[in-house]
Design an enzyme around this catalytic site. Structure first.
Site, short mmCIF file in Angstrom:
data_model
loop_
_atom_site.label_atom_id
_atom_site.label_comp_id
_atom_site.label_asym_id
_atom_site.label_seq_id
_atom_site.Cartn_x
_atom_site.Cartn_y
_atom_site.Cartn_z
N ASP A 59 11.99 35.31 -59.90
CA ASP A 59 10.84 35.08 -60.77
C ASP A 59 10.71 36.36 -61.59
OD1 ASP A 59 8.35 35.06 -61.99
OD2 ASP A 59 7.35 34.08 -60.30
N VAL A 60 10.89 36.25 -62.90
CA VAL A 60 10.99 37.46 -63.73
C VAL A 60 9.69 38.27 -63.80
CG1 VAL A 60 12.90 36.66 -65.16
CG2 VAL A 60 10.54 36.17 -65.88
N ASN A 86 16.87 36.12 -70.55
CA ASN A 86 16.82 34.81 -71.23
C ASN A 86 15.65 33.94 -70.75
OD1 ASN A 86 18.17 32.21 -72.42
ND2 ASN A 86 17.97 31.81 -70.21
N TYR A 152 3.06 32.18 -77.32
CA TYR A 152 4.53 32.12 -77.39
C TYR A 152 5.02 33.06 -78.50
CZ TYR A 152 9.34 30.44 -77.55
OH TYR A 152 10.72 30.39 -77.52
N LYS A 156 7.22 36.61 -78.14
CA LYS A 156 8.54 36.79 -78.73
C LYS A 156 8.55 37.95 -79.72
CE LYS A 156 10.67 33.60 -76.39
NZ LYS A 156 11.66 34.02 -75.37
P1 NAD Z 1 15.00 26.04 -70.77
O1 NAD Z 1 13.60 25.65 -70.46
O2 NAD Z 1 16.03 25.00 -70.88
O3 NAD Z 1 15.49 27.18 -69.76
C1 NAD Z 1 14.67 28.25 -69.45
C2 NAD Z 1 14.93 28.69 -68.02
O4 NAD Z 1 14.01 29.76 -67.72
C3 NAD Z 1 14.66 27.56 -66.99
O5 NAD Z 1 15.77 27.41 -66.13
C4 NAD Z 1 13.43 28.05 -66.26
O6 NAD Z 1 13.37 27.66 -64.90
C5 NAD Z 1 13.56 29.57 -66.40
N1 NAD Z 1 12.30 30.25 -66.11
C6 NAD Z 1 11.05 29.91 -66.53
N2 NAD Z 1 10.14 30.75 -65.98
C7 NAD Z 1 10.83 31.63 -65.21
C8 NAD Z 1 10.46 32.72 -64.40
N3 NAD Z 1 9.16 33.08 -64.23
N4 NAD Z 1 11.42 33.42 -63.77
C9 NAD Z 1 12.73 33.06 -63.90
N5 NAD Z 1 13.15 32.02 -64.64
C10 NAD Z 1 12.20 31.32 -65.30
O7 NAD Z 1 14.90 26.87 -72.14
P2 NAD Z 1 15.98 27.34 -73.22
O8 NAD Z 1 15.73 26.55 -74.44
O9 NAD Z 1 17.35 27.40 -72.64
O10 NAD Z 1 15.41 28.80 -73.53
C11 NAD Z 1 16.05 30.00 -73.15
C12 NAD Z 1 15.36 31.13 -73.91
O11 NAD Z 1 15.51 30.92 -75.32
C13 NAD Z 1 13.86 31.21 -73.66
O12 NAD Z 1 13.45 32.57 -73.61
C14 NAD Z 1 13.26 30.53 -74.89
O13 NAD Z 1 11.95 30.97 -75.17
C15 NAD Z 1 14.24 30.98 -75.96
N6 NAD Z 1 14.28 30.13 -77.15
C16 NAD Z 1 14.51 28.80 -77.06
C17 NAD Z 1 14.57 28.04 -78.22
C18 NAD Z 1 14.85 26.55 -78.19
O14 NAD Z 1 14.65 25.90 -79.22
N7 NAD Z 1 15.30 25.99 -77.10
C19 NAD Z 1 14.37 28.65 -79.46
C20 NAD Z 1 14.15 30.02 -79.52
C21 NAD Z 1 14.10 30.75 -78.35
#
Ligand code: NAD
Length: 247
Positions: A59-60, A86, A152, A156
Site C-alpha cells: 500500500d503506497v 505508478n 486528482y 498529479k
Molecule cells: P489501473 O487502475 O488500471 O491500475 C492502477 C493500479 O494501482 C491498480 O492495480 C491498483 O490496485 C493500484 N493501486 C491503487 N491504490 C493503491 C495503493 N494505495 N497502493 C498500491 N497500489 C495501489 O490504472 P492505470 O490506468 O494503469 O494507471 C496507472 C497510473 O497512470 C496511475 O497513476 C494513473 O493515475 C496514471 N494515469 C492513467 C491514465 C489513464 O487514462 N489510464 C492517464 C494518465 C495517468
C-alpha cells in the site's frame, strides 16, 4: 536487452499500465518486484511472468510496506536500480462536490505515495551507485479539465514538481528522476468512462491523434527513462498524450 541486469520495483503493478511495464521490463532483462494492494491479480501476474518477477503487498501510503518492498528487491535480487511510482486512483467531481476526505484519499495515494516510494528507494539506489525513478503523473498534472476532479489534478501536479525537486536533490548521486504524463489510456481505470458513449466522445474529441492510447504507448516511454539510454535525462516531463496538451 535494454534493462539487462537491472532490478526494478513497479508500484500499482497488478493491472493496467504497471502490469504491462512489469512484463516488458522482464522481457528486457530486468528482475521486477510488483507491488500493489490487489493481491490476487498481482500474484497471478508474477506467476505468469515467472522467476524474474515477485509480488509483494504494497500500500503506497504505508512507510512500512515501502520498506518491505525495497528490502524484498535487495534480499531477492541484490539491489535496486529502478522505481516506477505508478500506483494511482482517479476521482470525479467538482470542487464543491468534493469532501476533505475525498481530497485526502487521492492526495495520499497519488502524491504522498510517490514521495514515500522515492524516499525509501534513495538509500538502496545510493548503494547501487545510482538509479532511475519514474513518476507517473498525467496530462491532467499539466492542464485542467472539468470532467476530472480537483484532487486528482492537484495530486498529479504535485507529482510533476516533486519530480523536479527530487531530480535536483539526487543528481549528484547519479539518481535520475523524471515524470511521465499519459493522456487517456485504455486500462481498467478508464473503463467506466469509456463505456459511457457521450463521455467517450468528449474525451476522444480532445485527442488530436483521435484515439485513446494503449498501455504499450506509455510503457515504451517508461522503458526509455528506466534504461541507461536516458542517462543525461533528469527532471524532465515525458508527455504521451496523443497531442492533448499541444492545443
Ligand atoms: P489501473 O487502475 O488500471 O491500475 C492502477 C493500479 O494501482 C491498480 O492495480 C491498483 O490496485 C493500484 N493501486 C491503487 N491504490 C493503491 C495503493 N494505495 N497502493 C498500491 N497500489 C495501489 O490504472 P492505470 O490506468 O494503469 O494507471 C496507472 C497510473 O497512470 C496511475 O497513476 C494513473 O493515475 C496514471 N494515469 C492513467 C491514465 C489513464 O487514462 N489510464 C492517464 C494518465 C495517468
Amino acid at each position: 536487452m535494454r534493462l539487462a541486469g537491472k532490478v526494478a520495483i513497479i508500484s500499482g503493478g497488478s493491472r493496467g499500465m504497471g502490469a504491462f511495464e512489469a512484463e516488458l521490463f522482464v522481457n528486457e532483462g530486468a528482475k521486477v518486484v510488483v507491488g500493489d494492494v490487489r493481491e490476487d491479480e498481482g500474484r497471478a501476474l508474477a506467476e505468469k511472468i515467472g522467476g524474474d518477477a515477485v509480488f509483494v503487498r504494497l500500500d503506497v501510503t504505508s512507510e512500512e510496506d515501502w520498506a518491505a518492498a525495497v528490502k524484498e528487491a535487495a534480499d531477492r535480487y541484490g539491489k535496486l536500480d529502478i522505481l516506477v511510482n505508478n500506483a494511482g486512483v482517479s476521482a470525479r467531481g467538482s470542487i464543491e462536490e468534493t469532501t476533505g476526505v475525498d481530497w485526502d484519499r487521492v492526495m495520499d495515494i497519488n502524491a504522498k505515495g510517490v514521495f514515500l516510494g522515492t524516499k525509501t528507494a534513495i538509500p538502496e539506489m545510493r548503494k547501487a551507485g545510482g538509479g532511475s525513478i519514474i513518476n507517473i503523473s498525467s496530462q491532467l498534472g499539466l492542464v485542467g479539465m472539468n470532467e476530472s476532479s480537483p484532487q486528482y489534478q492537484a495530486s498529479k501536479g504535485a507529482v510533476r514538481i516533486f519530480t523536479k525537486s527530487a531530480a535536483v536533490q539526487c543528481a549528484s548521486e547519479g539518481i535520475r528522476v523524471n515524470s511521465v504524463h499519459p493522456g487517456p489510456i485504455v486500462t481498467p481505470m478508464t473503463e467506466a468512462r469509456r463505456s459511457d458513449a457521450a463521455v467517450q466522445q468528449v474525451m476522444v474529441s480532445r485527442i488530436p491523434l483521435g484515439r485513446y492510447g494503449e498501455s504499450e504507448d506509455v510503457a515504451y516511454g517508461v522503458l526509455y527513462l528506466a534504461s541507461d539510454e536516458s542517462s543525461f535525462v533528469t527532471g524532465s516531463e515525458l508527455v504521451i498524450d496523443g497531442g492533448w496538451t499541444a492545443q
